[in-house]
Write an enzyme that holds these catalytic residues in place. Structure first.
Site, PDB file in Angstrom:
ATOM      1  N   CYS A  84       0.778  -1.135  -0.050  1.00 53.07           N
ATOM      2  CA  CYS A  84      -0.141   0.060  -0.021  1.00 53.07           C
ATOM      3  C   CYS A  84       0.952   1.120  -0.034  1.00 53.07           C
ATOM      4  O   CYS A  84       1.598   1.568  -0.982  1.00 53.07           O
ATOM      5  CB  CYS A  84      -1.144   0.005   1.174  1.00 53.07           C
ATOM      6  SG  CYS A  84      -2.322   1.002   1.103  1.00 53.07           S
ATOM      7  N   HIS A 172      -3.593  -5.179   0.456  1.00 52.18           N
ATOM      8  CA  HIS A 172      -3.185  -5.683   2.000  1.00 52.18           C
ATOM      9  C   HIS A 172      -3.318  -7.355   1.751  1.00 52.18           C
ATOM     10  O   HIS A 172      -4.358  -7.884   2.076  1.00 52.18           O
ATOM     11  CB  HIS A 172      -3.952  -5.285   2.959  1.00 52.18           C
ATOM     12  CG  HIS A 172      -3.668  -3.829   3.067  1.00 52.18           C
ATOM     13  ND1 HIS A 172      -2.713  -3.239   3.923  1.00 52.18           N
ATOM     14  CD2 HIS A 172      -4.331  -2.714   2.750  1.00 52.18           C
ATOM     15  CE1 HIS A 172      -2.869  -1.960   3.789  1.00 52.18           C
ATOM     16  NE2 HIS A 172      -3.780  -1.521   3.137  1.00 52.18           N
ATOM     17  N   GLU A 174      -1.805  -9.062   4.162  1.00 53.98           N
ATOM     18  CA  GLU A 174      -2.239  -9.603   5.360  1.00 53.98           C
ATOM     19  C   GLU A 174      -3.169  -9.717   5.974  1.00 53.98           C
ATOM     20  O   GLU A 174      -3.496 -10.427   7.246  1.00 53.98           O
ATOM     21  CB  GLU A 174      -1.144  -8.683   6.614  1.00 53.98           C
ATOM     22  CG  GLU A 174      -1.815  -7.236   6.552  1.00 53.98           C
ATOM     23  CD  GLU A 174      -1.447  -6.223   5.557  1.00 53.98           C
ATOM     24  OE1 GLU A 174      -1.082  -6.598   4.367  1.00 53.98           O
ATOM     25  OE2 GLU A 174      -1.622  -5.097   5.589  1.00 53.98           O
ATOM     26  N   ASP A 230      -1.914 -13.539  30.712  1.00 53.45           N
ATOM     27  CA  ASP A 230      -1.051 -12.633  30.088  1.00 53.45           C
ATOM     28  C   ASP A 230      -0.009 -12.271  31.051  1.00 53.45           C
ATOM     29  O   ASP A 230       1.243 -12.511  30.748  1.00 53.45           O
ATOM     30  CB  ASP A 230      -1.612 -11.366  29.621  1.00 53.45           C
ATOM     31  CG  ASP A 230      -2.541 -11.473  28.523  1.00 53.45           C
ATOM     32  OD1 ASP A 230      -2.554 -12.597  28.105  1.00 53.45           O
ATOM     33  OD2 ASP A 230      -3.375 -10.821  28.252  1.00 53.45           O
TER      34      ASP A 230
END
Ligand code: XMP
Length: 515
Positions: A84, A172, A174, A230
């Protein structure tokens, strides 16, 4: 610090998708590191990349102040993939021409492959669907480049130089909406850059451990272990790096689920041998919460109490220089500025303000990872599966699940009902397929009958949702027989609850929690 295997450098020009590029590359087994686009040549050299990806950006390359990278990026002789804005930057730097597009393209588009010999499009059909998001387009491609793909509104949807050492895409690859996106990225990594797929959680652990060791030296590091996945993974990772230099603190705020604090202490102190201080601060929290029913006020009081307790506990470690936080990528607010020291981070209510108060530097070993990547790292670290697959649990804990005023008695009722619900979900193998499940104690009393007695007791609501990221959610369509069994157990086993309801609201318009 350079990773020992092959690395890809992603230069971030401020795209909302930059992290996704890194994730896709890692999924393909190659280590990816992100640097802000204005990284110096030395910073770039330190990563020792075998290939470079230039991200998208909300900017226009021709606008004043548009983000740039050092020119060495184009002369290092490393394969480059521009995405992009990355494509537009390549064109701009190499003598092409970029201008505002008459037809902005956002969303789905069809491309057709022009260069059938392109290695970037190896094994990809001639026509496929891609995801576009751009307001500028290429008017003229640089000398030495040719067109590799077109779309209706982007005649230069893909360009490349003769040997494909520089390739660029207007769309894109991804994002999941680009049909063959992963294959395109894989072609770049393996067909063009000839990288080796050596990256895995064990590799991440080894690399991160070395990095933490180097950064911390012999300093003391503290970590507030909440019991969430986490912070647990972050703590075990840091412990692996520096052992006893890590001092963990687990605060029981009186708002935990049944046996939760005991389990945290057992898992981390006994199983991992982590130096863990346990502080039972339930009285302090519950006294401060007495008489409070407004949800945001509850959250503020809890946040402040956490900092007060942690600051007090941390005085035992006056020489501490670092604080571990389990920040993961979705916690990092997507800001339009490129990442770096200026990136804004969601203040984790449980440690917010503490780093400044105690002059601590942050260690956030998971801040580039997505939740499922964190879980895989946790598994590789040997954290037990029942800990790894835990549902998210809000920082304010059960305080926002006792609707209205909180009392110790109400918390106990809630804990009992919640424990039965979760135990049954696990027993019936329904736990893993729900995103989050819990009980909520409602501030109403209803009439019931037990034996010959009329009763007047509280109501508990069961909430279970399916979701991908917690942003939107649907109520979990749990089997009726299962719900009947849970309701029956709750009514029989929990004195003080005679009515059970199931929440069938989706998000939006409701939220996952009730407060
Ligand atoms: P909602 O209720 O907004 O929740 O749909 C989305 C996710 O966030 C969790 N949640 C919180 N987590 N502090 C937290 O750390 C909070 O104050 C808080 N409120 C909600 C919620 O459990 C769900 O996973």
């Amino acid at each position: 610090m350079a990773h020992s295997g092959d690395s890809v450098l992603i230069l971030d020009f401020g795209s909302q998708y930059t992290q996704l590029i890194a994730r896709r590359v890692r999924e393909l087994g190659v280590y990816a590191e992100i640097l802000p686009c204005n990284a110096t040549s030395e910073e770039i050299a330190a990563v020792n990349p075998r290939a470079i990806i230039l991200s998208g950006s909300p900017f226009s390359v021709y606008a004043e102040g548009a983000p740039r990278c050092v020119p060495e990026v184009f002369t290092m002789g490393k394969p480059i993939l521009g995405l992009c804005y990355g494509l537009q930057l390549i064109a701009h730097e190499m003598g092409g021409e970029v201008a505002k597009s008459a037809h902005r393209e956002y969303g789905r588009a069809e491309i057709s492959i022009e260069d059938k010999r392109s290695r970037l499009f190896k094994d990809i059909p001639d026509n496929s669907t891609v995801w576009m998001s751009h307001g500028d387009k290429l008017n003229k491609i640089p000398t030495g480049f040719h067109v590799t793909a077109r779309s209706v509104n982007a005649p230069f949807a893909g360009i490349a130089n003769a040997d494909e050492s520089i390739v660029a895409l207007q769309f894109h690859p991804e994002v999941a909406h680009t049909e063959f996106g992963t294959k395109i990225l894989s072609n770049f990594l393996f067909e063009i850059a000839h990288l080796k797929a050596t990256w895995n959680p064990a590799d991440f652990i080894e690399f991160t451990v070395a990095e933490i060791k180097q950064r911390v030296g012999d300093a003391t590091v503290i970590c507030a272990l909440s019991g969430g996945v986490d912070s647990a993974v972050a703590a075990v990772l840091v412990h692996r790096a520096i052992g006893k230099q890590l001092k963990c603190i687990h605060v029981d705020n009186g708002l935990m689920r049944r046996d939760e604090s005991a389990e945290v202490v057992h898992t981390f102190r006994d199983h991992f041998g982590i130096d863990l201080d346990f502080r039972d601060a339930s009285d302090l929290f519950l006294d401060r919460l007495a008489g409070i029913s407004e949800p945001e006020e509850k959250r503020k009081i809890i946040g402040k109490a956490f900092i007060d307790v942690l600051a007090e506990e941390a005085t035992k470690f006056r020489d501490a220089k670092f604080l571990v936080q389990g920040t993961i990528y979705p916690d990092v607010i997507e800001s339009l500025s490129f990442k770096g020291p200026s990136a804004t981070i969601k203040s984790h209510h449980n440690v917010g303000g503490l780093p400044e108060k105690m002059d601590l530097k942050l260690i956030e070993p998971l801040r580039e990872l997505f939740k499922d990547e964190v879980r895989n790292v946790g598994r590789a670290l040997g954290i037990p599966e029942h800990f790894i697959d835990r549902h998210p649990f809000p920082g304010p804990g059960l305080a926002i699940r006792v609707i209205g005023e909180i009392t110790r008695e109400k918390l106990e009722l809630l804990r009992s009902a919640d424990a039965i619900f979760i135990e049954e979900l696990r027993a019936q193998n329904l736990y893993a397929s729900t995103w989050q499940a819990f009980a909520v104690l409602l501030p109403v009393q209803t009439v019931g009958v037990m034996g010959d007695e009329r009763t007047y007791e509280k109501v508990v609501a069961l909430r279970a949702v399916t979701s991908v990221d917690g942003m939107t959610a649907d109520w979990a369509h749990l089997p009726h027989e299962f719900l009947a069994h849970v309701a029956n157990r709750i009514a029989n086993e929990v004195r003080g609850l005679s009515r059970v309801v199931y929440d069938i609201s989706s998000k939006p318009p409701a939220t996952i929690e009730w407060e």
